[in-house]
Scaffold this active site. Structure first.
Site, PDB file in Angstrom:
ATOM      1  N   HIS A 446       1.143  -1.666   0.221  1.00 58.62           N
ATOM      2  CA  HIS A 446       0.294  -0.235  -0.404  1.00 58.62           C
ATOM      3  C   HIS A 446       0.689   1.266  -0.238  1.00 58.62           C
ATOM      4  CE1 HIS A 446      -3.872   1.857  -0.063  1.00 58.62           C
ATOM      5  NE2 HIS A 446      -4.646   1.150   0.615  1.00 58.62           N
ATOM      6  N   ASP A 450      -2.294   1.615  -5.073  1.00 61.08           N
ATOM      7  CA  ASP A 450      -4.021   1.777  -3.930  1.00 61.08           C
ATOM      8  C   ASP A 450      -4.607   0.877  -4.913  1.00 61.08           C
ATOM      9  OD1 ASP A 450      -3.215   4.470  -6.377  1.00 61.08           O
ATOM     10  OD2 ASP A 450      -4.578   2.738  -6.452  1.00 61.08           O
TER      11      ASP A 450
END
Lengths: 476, 372
Positions: A446, A450
């Protein structure tokens, strides 16, 4: 039936101090102990020199190749002691006695002589030797502490055979009341203790009376005289479990996994899962399987999954990238080296198929066959195991639906594929039909990926697999 | 010659319940059995089984067996020292460690194995080998075969056609030997040559010998003929019927516990882990860019695992952190290319993604793995 009075603490301490002056506990060594036992006034275990017996064929000397025991171990008659070799013959030497090994006369690769002592064994007292041999200072055995317990600073007296019996039944000597001389724990005491635990019926023995020692906090119920004649009510207590814990060092494949996964901890993972309808792909594979077999290749679903992933990576190259240590730069990798998690006898390995972006589905199948046969033979080379940029794990071949795979650094994404199940689904007309459903679970880094990117990649991958003909449009 | 399947033995069910009892109790002093399997591990397990469970007081046993390609090392030998492990892996030749002493041999279907089971007291290798020679001479009187005092059988006074090894236990013993009928001599000599240099060990070394197949001496001879001749001579000497009972080493009801024995013989701990402690001291010649690096490597291996590891690299050739990680990973690891490959490739994942570093690391690891 006689009742033994418990000796007071002071007398036991007295005996102990007599030993203390003969040998110092801290300087205790086995060879010294042997001498001291002989010279002390108290009777001790009889040391027998077990000589190397005749091998046959007129052989007089052998080479000691392996010891199965070490000093301090207890042995039973017929236990293997060592392996010796003479002129192409390997001989297993077994013990003639029950007892404790006190001295090994040879080291590995020494020449041993027939007729000369091989080991010194301290013979077990309870095997019919006249004098009662107590081992007050029990040398550290290879087993746990409870063979040598202290009750408020006093060592329990018991012969090695009694200690072994207690240990085999997982009994703490401190919980058994000794009825022998000087509070010695005898074999009958262990058996009586066991009988209480399991409710077993034991024949009455002359020393069956157990008087709880005054210093004990909880009173052990005194067995009245007539209890020996009554049948005891079975007490439902769990039978002592004789299993032992085992500790092993972490080496090899496990060590590799520890290192990889510890590094993976630094990556903030997020997950994304979806359901893929593989009905059309299943059909397509059925058609292509015999063609591949003619070419000598086993065709599974993986080549399709891998090729579709590569096509997806062309559109979303960030999933085929690497973040450097300081999170300063993202390195986009040109080659799609797609790793395939493999379960072997030794553990998990992840070889990769190189340059999937220029491979056909068939090429991938060939390469997978090669990696699989090398993997199961334990012969994968460093080149096959390094350079991966993206990984797929087909855990569904073993089972499962949804998973939470761990990203393998320095990669940034991974997919776990569940098993293919036949499930009812609705088609566009609202009718129920039989669908071949597989679940995929993606994990991504992350820090640079995304959710939207992962979702779009997954949708593209899904569309290629749900409609395999669409792959044709984008194949390079 | 009558080959009788063991299932036909009527007395078998009542005897099976007592493992230590007289097993296939033929009313005579001997039993000849032959394995239907060519798997070296299964056949070695049969030897273990008979040694551990049969009462050989009343009857002795002759066990006849052949194996598909395999290298069999002695109980206290070092496989790295005795054979070319890489070649074995490439050719899919099995490696087994037997429980008897002695040296390394190559088995294939052109080699027959004979095991003579007796009580410990009746253990007598010379007698057994003389029996074999007598059988060979009865079959082909012109064969020049004799037994040496090293318990080898020589053909024409110079070629070794049989090697011997033995195992003695508390009450029973066995002596087994090979017999070269029509083995692949080319493969034999290439696999039994170890490329390993700089290995120091106290393991039993093999004594290389010039070998020849009996088939080369007399092309009319086959393995079956030799097995039969030996069985016949054994039957005569033990005054029993000349029939060979077939046994299946995978039959757990016939040989209870055999599958555990078979499994144990295949474990890494037995085959490699039982190697006596040894050390290697060698030099890697690595070609890097335009120069050749001489890298000294020293390792101590105990129970088949690396106990101590020293790699003498030029200073700063690898980042010190990475170097110490490498040494730490190798320590305690099995001396096995598969395991070391896994470890070093894992470490590569964890170090900075620098191409130069990667190529140096790969070079070093590949050279090291080639050692093993």
């Amino acid at each position: 039936v006689c009742i033994h009075r418990v000796r007071s603490c002071s007398s036991i301490r007295f005996i102990k101090s007599k030993y203390v002056c003969v040998f110092d506990k801290s300087a205790l060594k086995f060879s010294h102990q042997q001498r001291l036992f002989r010279t002390s006034a108290v009777s001790c275990g009889q040391i027998v020199q077990f000589k190397l017996s005749d091998i046959g064929e007129g052989i007089t000397e052998v080479t000691v190749k392996e010891w199965y025991i070490k000093e301090g171990d207890s042995v039973s008659q017929f236990d293997s002691i060592c392996e010796v070799q003479s002129d192409k013959a390997s001989v297993t030497i077994t013990s003639r006695y029950d007892g404790i090994i006190r001295k090994l006369h040879y080291s590995i690769d020494d020449i041993a002589f027939v007729g000369k002592p091989l080991v010194d064994i301290e013979i077990d007292a309870s095997k019919g030797v006249a004098s009662e041999e107590d081992v007050v200072e029990t040398p550290p055995m290879s087993h746990e502490e409870h063979t040598h317990q202290e009750i408020k600073g006093h060592k329990t007296l018991a012969t090695p055979a009694v200690r072994r019996l207690a240990m085999e039944n997982n009994i703490k000597l401190s919980e058994v009341v000794g009825t022998g001389k000087d509070n010695r724990i005898l074999k009958e005491d262990i058996l009586n203790y066991l009988a209480k635990q399991t409710g077993a019926i034991l024949p009455p023995s002359p020393k069956a009376e157990i008087v709880p020692p005054q210093r004990r906090a909880e009173a052990v119920p005194a067995a009245p005289k007539d209890k020996a004649r009554k049948i005891p009510v079975p007490v439902s207590r769990p039978i002592a479990f004789a299993g032992k814990d085992k500790t092993e060092p972490v080496t090899g494949f496990q060590k590799a996994m520890v290192k990889t996964m510890s590094a993976a901890l630094k990556i903030p993972h997020f997950g994304y899962s979806d359901e893929i309808d593989l009905t059309q792909l299943v059909q397509l594979r059925e058609e292509l399987k015999p063609l591949a077999e003619i070419r000598g290749v086993k065709l599974s679903f993986m080549p399709f999954f891998i090729k579709a992933a590569s096509l997806g990576l062309l559109q979303y190259p960030i999933l085929n990238a690497s973040l450097d240590e300081n999170c300063q730069n993202v390195a986009y990798k040109a080659s799609h080296n797609i790793g395939v998690a493999m379960d072997t006898e030794q553990g998990l390995i992840v070889p990769n198929v190189k340059n999937v972006q220029v491979c056909s589905v068939f090429d991938i199948a060939v390469e997978l066959n090669r990696l699989q046969s090398l993997g199961s033979a334990g012969q994968l080379g460093t080149n096959d195991l390094t350079g991966g940029t993206f990984t797929l794990s087909n855990i569904g071949t073993i089972g499962g639906t949804y998973a939470k795979p761990v990203i393998l650094p320095p990669e940034v994404a991974i997919g776990a594929l569940g098993k293919i199940q036949v499930l009812p689904r609705f088609n566009s007309k609202g009718e129920v039909f039989k669908a071949q459903i597989m679940n995929v679970s993606w994990s991504a880094d992350h820090r640079i990926i995304d959710g939207a990117t992962m979702a779009r990649f997954s949708n593209l991958w899904k569309s290629y697999l749900e409609n395999p003909a669409s792959m044709l449009l984008d194949l390079k | 010659m009558v080959l009788q399947s063991l299932k036909n033995c009527l007395w078998l069910p009542c005897v099976l319940r007592t493992p230590k009892a007289c097993f296939w109790s033929t009313p005579s002093g001997g039993l000849i059995i032959q394995s239907v399997s060519n798997d070296v591990y299964q056949n070695l397990a049969v030897e273990d089984w008979i040694h551990d469970h049969m009462d050989l007081e009343k009857q002795q046993v002759l066990f006849l067996w052949r194996n598909s390609p395999a290298v069999v090392i002695g109980r206290h030998q070092n496989p790295w020292q005795e054979c070319n492990l890489r070649l074995l892996r490439q050719k899919n030749i099995k490696l087994a460690r037997r429980r008897s002493g002695g040296g390394t041999v190559y088995h294939d279907l052109g080699n027959i194995n004979l095991t003579f089971f007796t009580t410990r007291k009746k253990y007598e290798r010379m007698e057994n080998l003389k029996l074999v020679v007598k059988a060979l001479k009865a079959l082909r009187p012109q064969l020049d075969v004799h037994v040496t005092d090293r318990y080898d059988i020589l053909l024409d006074r110079q070629y070794k056609i049989s090697g011997t090894a033995a195992k003695l236990g508390r009450t029973s013993a066995y002596h087994h030997c090979t017999l070269l009928c029509n083995a692949d001599k080319f493969v034999l000599s290439s696999v039994l040559k170890s490329p390993f240099k700089g290995l120091k060990s106290n393991a039993t070394p093999s004594v290389p010998a010039l070998v020849k197949n009996l088939f080369e001496e007399d092309p009319s001879l086959t393995s079956e003929m030799l097995l039969d001749a030996i069985a016949k001579e054994y039957a005569v000497q033990h005054q029993i019927d000349h029939h060979i009972t077939l046994i299946n080493p995978a039959d757990e009801t016939l040989l209870p516990g055999i599958s555990d024995k078979t499994k144990e013989l295949q474990t890494w701990e037995w085959v490699y882990g039982k190697t006596p402690k040894f050390s290697i001291s060698t030099c890697l010649n690595m070609v890097y860019k335009d120069s050749v690096l001489d890298v000294k490597v020293n390792m101590d291996v105990k129970h088949g695992r690396i106990e101590v590891c020293n790699i003498d690299l030029p200073e700063q050739w690898l980042p010190p952190v990475l170097y110490s990680e490498l040494v730490k990973s190798l320590t305690g690891s099995k001396f096995c290319p598969n395991e070391i490959t896994t470890l070093v490739t894992t470490l590569l994942r964890l170090c900075p993604q620098d191409d130069e570093l990667h190529s140096r690391w790969s070079l070093l690891c590949e050279n090291m793995i080639r050692l093993i």
